[in-house]
Design an enzyme around this catalytic site. Structure first.
Site, mmCIF file in Angstrom:
data_model
loop_
_atom_site.group_PDB
_atom_site.id
_atom_site.type_symbol
_atom_site.label_atom_id
_atom_site.label_comp_id
_atom_site.label_asym_id
_atom_site.label_seq_id
_atom_site.Cartn_x
_atom_site.Cartn_y
_atom_site.Cartn_z
ATOM 1 N N SER A 1 0.824 -1.209 0.000
ATOM 2 C CA SER A 1 0.000 0.000 0.000
ATOM 3 C C SER A 1 0.860 1.262 0.000
ATOM 4 O O SER A 1 2.003 1.259 0.445
ATOM 5 C CB SER A 1 -0.915 0.020 1.225
ATOM 6 O OG SER A 1 -1.733 -1.126 1.237
HETATM 7 N N1 SAH Z 1 -0.786 -4.241 3.896
HETATM 8 C C1 SAH Z 1 -0.266 -4.911 2.741
HETATM 9 C C2 SAH Z 1 -1.285 -4.883 1.642
HETATM 10 C C3 SAH Z 1 -1.076 -5.945 0.654
HETATM 11 S S1 SAH Z 1 -2.324 -6.029 -0.582
HETATM 12 C C4 SAH Z 1 1.004 -4.214 2.274
HETATM 13 O O1 SAH Z 1 1.087 -2.992 2.395
HETATM 14 O O2 SAH Z 1 1.893 -4.886 1.762
HETATM 15 C C5 SAH Z 1 -3.573 -6.984 0.221
HETATM 16 C C6 SAH Z 1 -3.234 -8.404 0.518
HETATM 17 O O3 SAH Z 1 -4.440 -9.031 0.952
HETATM 18 C C7 SAH Z 1 -2.733 -9.228 -0.670
HETATM 19 O O4 SAH Z 1 -1.493 -9.784 -0.351
HETATM 20 C C8 SAH Z 1 -3.804 -10.329 -0.819
HETATM 21 O O5 SAH Z 1 -3.283 -11.578 -1.208
HETATM 22 C C9 SAH Z 1 -4.390 -10.380 0.577
HETATM 23 N N2 SAH Z 1 -5.730 -10.949 0.675
HETATM 24 C C10 SAH Z 1 -6.795 -10.798 -0.167
HETATM 25 N N3 SAH Z 1 -7.848 -11.496 0.297
HETATM 26 C C11 SAH Z 1 -7.459 -12.097 1.453
HETATM 27 C C12 SAH Z 1 -8.101 -12.947 2.404
HETATM 28 N N4 SAH Z 1 -9.369 -13.351 2.272
HETATM 29 N N5 SAH Z 1 -7.401 -13.363 3.471
HETATM 30 C C13 SAH Z 1 -6.107 -12.988 3.646
HETATM 31 N N6 SAH Z 1 -5.442 -12.194 2.772
HETATM 32 C C14 SAH Z 1 -6.109 -11.743 1.703
#
Ligand code: SAH
Length: 217
Positions: free
Chosen positions: A61
């Protein structure tokens, strides 16, 4: 490249300037090496005002969004926080400096393994990471003093509400796949939930039993 200098500039120009003033949050941003959470090729851009690809069609993010969501939790220290969507682990690492324990769930195991390696490298010992579907929360460790969701779903899974302690906030993006509202929902003393819209946002999809079925755009 001097990452510490770039990081100070990031905090000044992207975060403080946009009115995030919580000292503890700013300090956590200054202490967390964002460049370690992206692939080598992206390191020169690690402190830019943007989300960046981390593989598997997912993104780390934008720093401002991480700061705003962390500030929205209103942390005082000592909390047990649940995070859905570990991704790179950057948001997790920030939280780990501010609270007593972070429980974090990632559905893609390759991302989870990479995040775990960075946590080890940074010696973060108060993070519990599991691979799985976070849309049902993490009942074994509930209730939480805060829940933060870093992927966008069509609505708020009731499991998240059920797993909030009294007075605790849920910070969650909700809405269509291409544009969501960031909400803060707080469980009040009388068992109801207050709900507030913080800003427009755009997250990768929350995929799972209580989210989107798949990642088709
Ligand atoms: N806070 C993280 C955001 C990553 S993007 C950062 O800054 O790096 C969001 C993440 O949510 C992705 O890695 C995706 O695989 C994960 N995601 C999506 N649906 C999900 C679920 N049901 N359970 C766990 N993770 C999930």
């Amino acid at each position: 490249m001097d990452y510490a200098v770039a990081r100070r500039r990031m905090v000044e120009s992207q975060i403080v300037r946009r009115n995030i003033t919580d000292k503890a949050v700013l300090d956590a941003l200054l202490r967390t090496p964002r460049h370690l959470f992206v692939d080598e090729g992206f390191r020169p851009h690690a402190y830019s005002d943007a989300s960046l690809p981390i593989g598997e069609k997912q993104t780390i993010s934008q720093p401002f969004m991480v700061a705003a969501m962390t500030a929205a939790l209103g942390l005082r220290g000592g909390e047990r926080i649940l995070e859905i969507g570990t991704g790179s682990g950057y948001q997790t690492a920030i939280l780990s400096l501010l609270v007593s324990r972070v429980y974090t769930i990632e559905r893609i195991s390759s991302l989870a393994s990479r995040a775990r390696r960075v946590f080890d490298q940074l010696r973060l010992t108060n993070v519990n990471l599991k691979v799985g579907d976070g849309t049902v929360g993490w009942k074994d460790h509930a209730p939480f003093d805060g829940i933060i969701v870093t992927a966008g779903g069509p609505d708020v899974p009731t499991e998240f509400l059920d797993q909030l302690a009294v007075g605790a906030p849920l910070v969650v993006p909700v809405g269509p796949r291409d544009q969501q509202k960031l909400l803060r929902i707080v469980r009040t003393e009388d068992g109801t939930f207050s709900r507030e819209e913080l800003m427009d946002c755009r997250f990768v999809p929350l995929i799972g039993e209580k989210g989107w079925l798949n990642d088709n755009a």
